[in-house]
Structures are given as structure tokens and as C-alpha cells.
Design an enzyme around this catalytic site. Structure first.
Site, PDB file in Angstrom:
ATOM      1  N   CYS A  29      35.931  34.179  38.529  1.00 22.10           N
ATOM      2  CA  CYS A  29      35.936  35.513  39.129  1.00 22.10           C
ATOM      3  C   CYS A  29      36.587  36.460  38.117  1.00 22.10           C
ATOM      4  O   CYS A  29      36.663  36.135  36.937  1.00 22.10           O
ATOM      5  CB  CYS A  29      36.633  35.525  40.493  1.00 22.10           C
ATOM      6  SG  CYS A  29      38.416  35.316  40.422  1.00 22.10           S
ATOM      7  N   HIS A  30      37.084  37.593  38.566  1.00 21.37           N
ATOM      8  CA  HIS A  30      37.651  38.573  37.639  1.00 21.37           C
ATOM      9  C   HIS A  30      39.009  38.131  37.098  1.00 21.37           C
ATOM     10  O   HIS A  30      39.224  38.080  35.886  1.00 21.37           O
ATOM     11  CB  HIS A  30      37.755  39.941  38.311  1.00 21.37           C
ATOM     12  CG  HIS A  30      38.129  41.038  37.357  1.00 21.37           C
ATOM     13  ND1 HIS A  30      38.681  42.205  37.772  1.00 21.37           N
ATOM     14  CD2 HIS A  30      38.021  41.155  36.003  1.00 21.37           C
ATOM     15  CE1 HIS A  30      38.907  42.993  36.730  1.00 21.37           C
ATOM     16  NE2 HIS A  30      38.512  42.374  35.645  1.00 21.37           N
TER      17      HIS A  30
END
Length: 99
Positions: free
Chosen positions: A57-58
Site C-alpha cells: 500500500c502507500h
């Protein structure tokens, strides 16, 4: 549906759980896109269990939650990309756009 990367003898799935707008900015080639917001119990049957899965994810928070969910549902070979794509951009591939 799932693309696998081969590195020597190892085969793995890169599972990117970011939203579409995020993966439009940057992504790791060969990643499978499955936004966390749209994951369903049916997804569990689609994810291969015979190879390692690295969840991205980020910053590593959403992917950690997805790793926990996968483990609670019987997937054992799952790993969180610590620091997410943000850390990857900073330490591995600075040419990838950051956000």
C-alpha cells in the site's frame, strides 16, 4: 488473473491494495491490483496459496491489515511491504513518482 514474478527459484505475487487513483501515480511492474476497499471473501479463493504474496500500500498500514485478514483466513505465505510504496520509492527506486 495473477501475474507472478520469478526471481531465481522464488515465485511471488505482488498484491497492491491501494486505490485506483494511487496506482495510476506509480506501481511496481507485475503487481496485481485489488483495492482494500473492494476486497471480498471471494477474493480469498482467487489468491494463490502456493507462493509468497507481498502486500503493498502507500505506507504499509493498509497492507498490514490485509496481511492480518489473509492470515486469519488461512493464507500463510503473506508478507507486508514495510513502509509501502513510499519507502520503496525513497530507498529502492527513486525514479518512481512519489505522492
Amino acid at each position: 488473473m495473477y501475474e507472478q514474478l520469478s526471481t531465481g527459484q522464488a515465485r511471488l505475487t505482488l498484491l497492491d491494495v491501494r486505490e485506483d487513483w494511487e496506482t495510476a501515480i506509480n506501481h511496481l511492474e507485475g503487481s496485481v491490483f485489488a483495492p482494500m476497499s473492494r476486497l471480498s471473501p471471494e477474493f480469498l479463493n482467487e489468491l494463490p496459496q502456493d507462493r509468497d504474496t507481498v502486500v503493498i500500500c502507500h505506507h504499509g498500514m493498509r497492507s498490514a491489515q490485509v496481511v492480518n485478514w489473509l492470515e486469519q483466513n488461512g493464507h500463510q505465505r503473506v508478507f507486508n511491504l514495510s513502509g509501502g510504496i513510499d519507502a520503496w520509492c525513497r530507498s529502492v527506486d527513486p525514479d518512481l513518482p512519489q505522492y
